[in-house]
Structures are given as structure tokens and as C-alpha cells.
Design a protein around this motif. Structure first.
Motif, PDB file in Angstrom:
ATOM      1  N   SER A  47       0.882  -1.161   0.000  1.00 59.04           N
ATOM      2  CA  SER A  47       0.000   0.000   0.000  1.00 59.04           C
ATOM      3  C   SER A  47       0.919   1.208   0.000  1.00 59.04           C
ATOM      4  O   SER A  47       1.977   1.220   0.642  1.00 59.04           O
ATOM      5  N   GLU A  49       1.089   5.485   0.059  1.00 58.81           N
ATOM      6  CA  GLU A  49       0.482   6.802   0.205  1.00 58.81           C
ATOM      7  C   GLU A  49       1.501   7.799  -0.304  1.00 58.81           C
ATOM      8  O   GLU A  49       2.633   7.851   0.176  1.00 58.81           O
ATOM      9  N   THR A 155      -2.891  13.908  -2.383  1.00 57.27           N
ATOM     10  CA  THR A 155      -2.413  12.635  -1.859  1.00 57.27           C
ATOM     11  C   THR A 155      -3.057  11.474  -2.613  1.00 57.27           C
ATOM     12  O   THR A 155      -4.274  11.400  -2.727  1.00 57.27           O
ATOM     13  N   LYS A 157      -3.575   7.390  -2.835  1.00 63.33           N
ATOM     14  CA  LYS A 157      -3.458   6.144  -2.080  1.00 63.33           C
ATOM     15  C   LYS A 157      -3.648   4.988  -3.047  1.00 63.33           C
ATOM     16  O   LYS A 157      -4.629   4.943  -3.779  1.00 63.33           O
TER      17      LYS A 157
END
Ligand SMILES: [Zn+2]
Length: 625
Positions: A47, A49, A155, A157
């Protein structure tokens, strides 16, 4: 008078630096990643970010990511290029023919589904909103949910899955030395958008170019594995393996895996490697940088990997002195990969059975921390600026380590360049790294002609000016993306000479240099040597005249278009003659002694000018040994 003109030139030479140039900008990224690696099937989940700051004056409606691992699949651009090129990289092919009549098979073309590399995006959103995205080979095209205005941040993700390919090129599993994981170009990486536009180049063969930022990466992996890579390990006392503070009792978490947390600041890449059998040594250098060495417990190489450790500290000191201070806290020399390749704060190098080879590769890759990681030229577009400059400085560093003081350590480079120039296969240095017809032409151009660019610049402006140019280049362009013009402007400002002609001819064309001493004549007690510019490329000339009484004289002929003359080397006596203008094919050099007393006239006796035919540099020809 000349002195006065010179200082005026320097003062008015234009002092616009990157910061002042309104057309210059670079983006900024901050990555946080959590990675979970399965060492049995070489698959991992991640994952990510990513906080992205748009420093450009443009509103962005799209962004691009690199998905490098997708290159390691049958039918990919990398595979097809490999099958197409006449002289493929030997590491990437099997030879099914003979040495004389090779029949190459692309190793990528025969990868099975559980052996290929991939990066697959599972989900992606921008500030909580889903975005549309499309994978095309090694590039992910993203249409933004909201445009990013100049100066604004957003941002992203992302969830992704990856598979580490069988080792074919640079990254991979179980390399030739049996290193389990060489994790380079392994995560979805945002492409750079700078003053030259987007750089979403497909991954075909050549290198990569990135956005600076901070990385905070958690890697969960089988407890037995030992890691090294970019950044500083934050939880060393929970990991151990030689990273812990001396005397600390390491408290490892329960379970089969450990989570390693690395943080790196101001880097444009993140790489790592892992193996359960690594030996890990570290040492603190005088400048405060910690060096790490990770290598297999293999009796064939172990000794050499120990021996290079103090030498690596000397290399650091050399580059700190000759370019500028290494700005990060650590550097790791790691056994892995498929040769030698530079990454942020680390290098992956294979083998080590040959000590000189290991040291030479370490010297080269470490130098890339300056000429690539710090002075981040677009290495796809200008490979000569990172490979060439790196080769130039690492050659000097090796000489220094070996205690050699050869007058011209680049002799071999000039010979190799000459081979390329005569081969009929040369393409201009300004060629994009992927667009060379032959790997041979790419390699010699980037590494060798790029290195000669600097050693020859030392001939043109003088060694001290060149040394100062490297320092100023570091000061002005560290943590930025300098272009060829940015470099030559630094050299111009340091020296005071006009040098755009040099950049043009040497980089943008395949023009060659050939100067000759054509003839010596005597008339009315006056002796004249006629010099000729045979090649198209201009050059200022250093000429040595030797006399029958054993004395000799140094003569310097400035090149008109430089509007400048080179300072004499320290302790050297010389005569400065009138300027030579490029359009004048011949030049009459008046000499003070009768012809009968002249034993030899030689152009560029030291051999720092890349003259493609040295046989006519000496007169009379019989004087050439
Ligand atoms: Zn290199």
C-alpha cells in the motif's frame, strides 16, 4: 589588457542559477509504503500513500507512474527490443548458436507466468476520490479526479501487487550469486514532470529518472532475511543483524516475520536487497557517514568484500573532496543484481571473486551517488552526463587509491572513443539512451566519450578550472536536474571562456577533431610551421616545439570563438600566439629558430585532445616514435 577583458566577461557572464531561473522547477513526492513480501512465491503486496506537490506553473490533469517490473514479461517492449538489437546484452539472452555464429534467445521471452515480473495496481484514489487509470506496459496513466493547481499538493493512495521476476536485468530473484531478492525498480514510481515536460518513458533497457522526496518504507519479510538498501533503518534495535547499537539486546517481535522500517530523505529512488545468508558489516567514516556491506558467506568472495571496506571509505573521502560532501547518512554496498548498478544510498554489485573488478565497480557505482543521485540529470536523455562524469571521476579515484600518478589516466578512453568514431556506428551523444542502434555505440558514447568530454574540457580550460567547475556544479545543481547547457554554463562562469561550441560539436554532432602539422618552411631567415585543421571540430592548440640542442618551447594557440585564453599550467613557461579562427583552415606559426635547428613540432603532446588521427600531429613524421 587581456586580464581586464577577462574579468569583465566573468562579471557580465550571467549569474542566473536554478533558483533564479523562472523556467526551472521540479516536483516533490513523499512516499509512505507498507510492503508484505512472501519469500516462497516471490509475490508481495503493497500500500502506498504518496503526497505529490506540483511545483510547476501548470495545472495538472494527469500523472504517470512507472511500473518497471512489467518489462520482464514476454512480448514487452524490453523483450521485443532485446530480440531486435544486433548486439544484445549478454546477461539477457541465451546463445543457442555458437560463439562465431550466435543465435540469441531472449531470456524474457521464455519466462513462465510464475517467473515474470509484474506490478499490478489494485486501487488508486486521489484525496479520497477514485481516479481513472490505465496500465500500458511499464506505464500507468492516471486521469486525475481533481486537477492539481500550481503550488498545490494532493495525496494518492494505492494498493498494488507485485511479483519479483527471475533475475534477467538489474532486479530479480535468485541472481547468479544466489542472492534471494534484488529489489530495484520494484514499486509504482511517479514519473517526473519538469521544465522539459513529462518523462513517462517506457522501460526498454536504459535507466530511469525520478522525483525527489522523502521515503518511509515498512517491509515485512521472513524473519531469517537480512536487508540492506536506501535510507536509515529506524527500528534497528528490534531487528538486529548488526544494525543495532553495540551492546543492545535485540528484542524481536514474535511471529514468522519482521517489519523493517527504513526512512530516506531527499532521494529520487528507493531500492533494497534481502538474503538469509548475508554477512553484514558496517563502519563509521571520518565524515560521519556509515558504510554498510552486505554479502554472501561465500569463501570465494568473502575476503574481497572485507578488503574493499576501508577502500570504500577512501572513495567517499575522495569524492567529498573532489566533487562535494556526500549529504546522506549512510551508503550500502550490497551483493546482488547483475553487475553493478547505482541506486539511492546504495549499490547492488555481483560477484567479487576478482578484487580489482569489485573495487573498480564499487568506485564507479559510488561515484553515481554524486553524478545521478545528487546531480540528477535525465539519464535517459543525457546518459553521458551520468555515466561519463562517473567514469571520469572514478578513474581518478582508483588512481589515487592505487597511489598511481599517471599523467594521462584516460589514454585508454581516448583510444576507445577513436574506435567508435571510426566504426561508422557512432551516434551523437545527445541521442536518447534507448535510441542507439547498437548497445556498443551506446556504451562507448555514454561511458567513454562522456568521460572524455570532461578530460578534454580540462585540456580546453585548464585542469584547475575544470576542478572548480565540478565544485561549482555540485554547489549550484545538487538535488536538481541539470541539463547539458546548465553544466557548460557553470564551466563558462568559472573559466570565463565561451564554451557553447564545445557542447555543440562534442555532444550534438559526431564531428571529429583532427589537427595536423602540414609543413615547415623557411624564407628570408623566417621559419614558418603551417598547421591545418583537418577535422570539422574546432579546438585551441597546445603545441610543443623541440630543438636540436635539446631544449623545447610550449606554444598556445587560442581559439577565436572562445574569446579567451587558457591560463598557463603552474610552473609552465609558454608563448601565447595569435588566435586561430575556425573558418581559417590553415594557420602560420612563426618560429624563432632556423628550420635546421627544429627537431620536432607536436600538437597536443600530452594527448588530452581527442584527435582522431595522431599520425599527422608530429612533424617531421620521422620524429614520431
Ligand atoms: Zn554507471
Amino acid at each position: 589588457m587581456k586580464k581586464l577583458i577577462l574579468s569583465i566577461l566573468i562579471l557580465t557572464g550571467g549569474a542566473m542559477s536554478a533558483q533564479e531561473n523562472p523556467n526551472y522547477w521540479q516536483q516533490h513526492v513523499d512516499y509512505k509504503m507498507d510492503i508484505d513480501m512472501n519469500v516462497n512465491n516471490f509475490q508481495y503486496t503493497g500500500s502506498q500513500e504518496l503526497k505529490y506537490t506540483n511545483n510547476s506553473p501548470d495545472t495538472l490533469k494527469k500523472v504517470f507512474y512507472h511500473l518497471f517490473f512489467n518489462a520482464l514479461q514476454p512480448g514487452s517492449d524490453m523483450d521485443m527490443r532485446l530480440q531486435d538489437i544486433a548486439d544484445p546484452d549478454g546477461r539477457m539472452v541465451n546463445n543457442l548458436g555458437t560463439k562465431e555464429e550466435p543465435k540469441y534467445q531472449s531470456r524474457i521471452s521464455i519466462l513462465k507466468p510464475n517467473e515474470i515480473g509484474y506490478l499490478r495496481v489494485e486501487s488508486l484514489d486521489q484525496d479520497g476520490k477514485k481516479v481513472e487509470y490505465k496500465e500500458e506496459g511499464t506505464i500507468l496513466k492516471v486521469s486525475l479526479a481533481e486537477p492539481i493547481a500550481p503550488g498545490k499538493s494532493t495525496t494518492f493512495k494505492m494498493k498494488f501487487k507485485g511479483q519479483v521476476p527471475v533475475q534477467i536485468r538489474r532486479s530479480g530473484r535468485n541472481n547468479a550469486d544466489g542472492v534471494a531478492l534484488s529489489m530495484t525498480q520494484w514499486y509504482p514510481k511517479l514519473a517526473e514532470y519538469d521544465f522539459e515536460g513529462w518523462h513517462a518513458d517506457p522501460y526498454i533497457a536504459r535507466e530511469f529518472f525520478g522525483v525527489w522526496g522523502d521515503f518511509d518504507v515498512n517491509i515485512s519479510i521472513d524473519k531469517k532475511y537480512i536487508l540492506g538498501g536506501t535510507g536509515v533503518l529506524q527500528n534497528a534495535d528490534e531487528i538486529g543483524y548488526g544494525y543495532e547499537k553495540e551492546g543492545t539486546k535485540v528484542k524481536r517481535a514474535k511471529g514468522d516475520k519482521l517489519t523493517w522500517n527504513f526512512k530516506a530523505e531527499k532521494v529520487h529512488d528507493f531500492a533494497w536487497a534481502a538474503d538469509p545468508e548475508y554477512i553484514h558489516d558496517s563502519m563509521k567514516t571520518e565524515s560521519g557517514v556509515t558504510l554498510h556491506f552486505l554479502y554472501k558467506n561465500d569463501p570465494k568472495v568473502k575476503e574481497n568484500w572485507k578488503k574493499i571496506q576501508p577502500e570504500t571509505a577512501k572513495l567517499l573521502a575522495f569524492y567529498n573532496e573532489h566533487i562535494g560532501e556526500y549529504p546522506w547518512k549512510q551508503y550500502s554496498v550490497i551483493q546482488g543484481g547483475d553487475g553493478g548498478m547505482e541506486y539511492a544510498n546504495c549499490t547492488l554489485i555481483t560477484g567479487g571473486e576478482n578484487y580489482d573488478g569489485l573495487l573498480g565497480t564499487t568506485a564507479h557505482e559510488f561515484a553515481h551517488s554524486w553524478f545521478q543521485q545528487l546531480l540528477g540529470t535525465n539519464e535517459s536523455q543525457h546518459p553521458w552526463m551520468d555515466e561519463g562524469f562517473t567514469s571520469y571521476i572514478s578513474t581518478q579515484a582508483e588512481q589515487s587509491l592505487e597511489g598511481k600518478n599517471s599523467e594521462n589516466p584516460y589514454k585508454g578512453s581516448y583510444r576507445t572513443y577513436n574506435y567508435l568514431a571510426q566504426s561508422g556506428k557512432e551516434q551523437a551523444l545527445s541521442t536518447h539512451g534507448d535510441r542507439y542502434e547498437y548497445n556498443m555505440a551506446y556504451s562507448i558514447a555514454s561511458y567513454v566519450k562522456g568521460s572524455v568530454f570532461l578530460s578534454q574540457l580540462g585540456y580546453i580550460i585548464g585542469k584547475e578550472n575544470l576542478q572548480q567547475t565540478l565544485h561549482s556544479y555540485y554547489d549550484e545543481w545538487k538535488f536538481k536536474h541539470p541539463s547539458p547547457n546548465d553544466f557548460i554554463r557553470v564551466a563558462e562562469k568559472v573559466s570565463g571562456a565561451e564554451l557553447n561550441w564545445y557542447l555543440n560539436d562534442w555532444v550534438n554532432t559526431t564531428n571529429t577533431i583532427d589537427y595536423a602539422v602540414k609543413n615547415i618552411s623557411e624564407e628570408n631567415n623566417a621559419t614558418t610551421a603551417t598547421l591545418e585543421r583537418v577535422g570539422i571540430m574546432p579546438m585551441p592548440l597546445d603545441v610543443t616545439v623541440s630543438y636540436t640542442d635539446g631544449t623545447s618551447e610550449n606554444i598556445y594557440i587560442p581559439l577565436s570563438m572562445m574569446q579567451w585564453e587558457k591560463p598557463a599550467a603552474e610552473g609552465m613557461e609558454r608563448t601565447v600566439e595569435k588566435n586561430w579562427s575556425w573558418a581559417q583552415r590553415n594557420y602560420d606559426l612563426k618560429l624563432n629558430k632556423p628550420k635546421s635547428e627544429i627537431s620536432k613540432i607536436e600538437i597536443d603532446a600530452a594527448g588530452f585532445m581527442a584527435d582522431v588521427d595522431r599520425s599527422n600531429n608530429i612533424f617531421p613524421a620521422a620524429a614520431a616514435e
